[in-house]
Design a protein around this motif. Structure first.
Motif, short mmCIF file in Angstrom:
data_model
loop_
_atom_site.label_atom_id
_atom_site.label_comp_id
_atom_site.label_asym_id
_atom_site.label_seq_id
_atom_site.Cartn_x
_atom_site.Cartn_y
_atom_site.Cartn_z
N VAL A 14 156.72 77.33 85.26
CA VAL A 14 157.31 78.67 85.38
C VAL A 14 158.57 78.57 86.25
O VAL A 14 158.49 78.18 87.42
CB VAL A 14 156.30 79.66 86.01
N HIS A 66 160.64 84.29 87.32
CA HIS A 66 159.92 84.54 86.08
C HIS A 66 158.42 84.59 86.39
O HIS A 66 157.96 84.13 87.43
CB HIS A 66 160.18 83.44 85.04
N ALA A 67 157.69 85.15 85.45
CA ALA A 67 156.22 85.17 85.53
C ALA A 67 155.67 85.09 84.12
O ALA A 67 156.24 85.67 83.18
CB ALA A 67 155.74 86.44 86.24
N THR A 120 148.13 85.70 85.91
CA THR A 120 149.60 85.79 85.97
C THR A 120 150.12 84.56 86.70
O THR A 120 149.78 84.32 87.86
CB THR A 120 150.06 87.06 86.70
N TRP A 121 150.86 83.75 85.98
CA TRP A 121 151.39 82.53 86.57
C TRP A 121 152.75 82.82 87.21
O TRP A 121 153.65 83.38 86.59
CB TRP A 121 151.56 81.45 85.50
N ASN A 122 152.89 82.40 88.46
CA ASN A 122 154.16 82.53 89.18
C ASN A 122 154.91 81.21 89.14
O ASN A 122 154.54 80.30 88.38
CB ASN A 122 153.90 83.00 90.61
N LYS A 175 156.36 86.21 78.61
CA LYS A 175 157.17 85.69 79.69
C LYS A 175 158.00 86.85 80.24
O LYS A 175 158.78 87.46 79.52
CB LYS A 175 158.08 84.56 79.21
N LEU A 222 161.76 88.66 86.30
CA LEU A 222 161.58 89.45 87.51
C LEU A 222 162.91 89.83 88.19
O LEU A 222 162.90 90.52 89.20
CB LEU A 222 160.71 88.68 88.52
N ASP A 260 155.40 94.35 88.66
CA ASP A 260 154.03 93.95 88.29
C ASP A 260 154.05 93.48 86.83
O ASP A 260 154.06 94.31 85.90
CB ASP A 260 153.07 95.11 88.46
N PRO A 261 154.09 92.18 86.57
CA PRO A 261 154.16 91.70 85.19
C PRO A 261 152.97 92.14 84.34
O PRO A 261 153.13 92.38 83.14
CB PRO A 261 154.20 90.18 85.35
#
Length: 324
Positions: free
Chosen positions: A40, A44-45, A57-59, A75, A78, A110-111
């Motif tokens: 990632v 981005h998230a 949710t991958w940071n 994807k 942010l 908040d993705p």
């Protein structure tokens, strides 16, 4: 014999195919494992689903997912984003239709909510912006709308921020890019501005003429004051010059009298020192008698002993009393 040859050929074919199949399987496994490694990037998230449901949710960083079972559903960016929406028709409180286009600055906070909150977030923000703008402009008149951009921006940002919060979106700023009234309103406004400029020009010209008149009057006043002061100074100088002349004249007369008196005293002194004879004194007495008479006296007393100096002095005293 023929059947054993065929069997041998099949055995050789299987032996040749086995390594190829093994290599293919290994390549497939490696590709599958490689697809399970995700990196990632910054700002981005990744939203990961497992068997169709939200998993995590991958940071920023490296992550691994379970093959086939897990997948990256979305994807999400942010960074702060800018959306320039096309002009929207709005109607003011005094029933004037105009076109207003807006620029919205927003950021996804908040993705997960952004992914599952609304189907099309950008379209939702655009429609929400249009309806909010119509509600705000509907309570304002045309002139107020044209002069209250900051107020409109603040109200819109507050309303959009509240409305988009369930979608994981934060609205940072809202700006009115253009306010385009109808053509006839623009013509009327241009005429009004022209008249206002002409009025201001007339006022400035009148104020300029007024200031010019005042300055001219003040200049004349100052000139008259300066002339009066100059005349006063000239009179003072003339008086001082006259005074100085009179003083010098008096001093000259005093010096002249002093000189005459000194000469007379010196003459008497010389006479005394020279021991004059009786005849000389008699002649001097006659000279003094002549000067005393000089035609102005009305009474003359001649002493019997004119030859004597004492008699001459008495005669002079008598003449002086008569003149007094």
């Amino acid at each position: 014999m023929k059947e054993s040859t065929i069997f041998s050929a099949d055995g050789v074919g299987v032996e040749i195919m086995m390594p190829i199949i093994v290599i293919a399987i290994i390549v497939i496994i490696l590709c599958l494992l490689a697809s399970c490694i995700k990196i990632v990037p910054q700002a981005h998230a990744f939203i990961v689903e497992r068997l169709g449901g939200y998993q995590a949710t991958w940071n920023v960083g490296i992550h691994f997912k379970v093959p086939i079972i897990d997948k990256v559903a979305r994807k999400v960016l942010l960074k702060e984003q800018v959306m320039d929406f096309p002009p929207q028709p709005v109607i003011t409180k005094d029933n004037v239709t105009m076109q207003i286009d807006t620029v919205v600055f927003f950021q996804i906070t908040d993705p997960k909510l952004f992914t599952y909150g609304v189907e099309n977030p950008i379209m939702a923000i655009e429609n929400l912006t249009a309806t909010t703008l119509r509600n705000i402009i509907g309570d304002m008149e045309l002139d107020q709308t044209l002069t209250s951009r900051e107020t409109i921006n603040t109200h819109m940002r507050a309303n959009l921020d509240v409305a988009t919060d369930p979608w994981g979106i934060k609205v940072n700023r809202v700006e009115l890019k253009n306010i385009i009234p109808p053509r006839e309103i623009q013509d009327s406004m241009e005429k009004q501005m022209k008249a206002e400029r002409e009025r201001r020009e007339s006022i400035l010209r009148a104020e300029g003429e007024k200031k010019s008149t005042v300055l001219v009057a003040e200049g004349k006043k100052e000139s008259a004051i300066l002339e009066a002061e100059a005349e006063k100074e000239a009179a003072i100088l003339r008086a001082e010059a006259k005074k100085e002349a009179m003083i010098r004249e008096a001093e000259g007369k005093a010096q002249a009298i002093q000189a005459v008196q000194k000469a007379t005293a010196e003459g008497i002194q010389y006479l005394n020192e020279s021991s004059p004879s009786k005849a000389v004194l008699t002649l001097k007495s006659l000279d003094a008698f002549e000067k005393a008479a000089d035609g102005k006296a009305t009474k003359i007393i001649i002493p019997s002993e004119i030859q004597g100096v004492a008699g001459l002095a008495k005669s002079l005293v008598e003449v002086a009393k008569e003149q007094a």
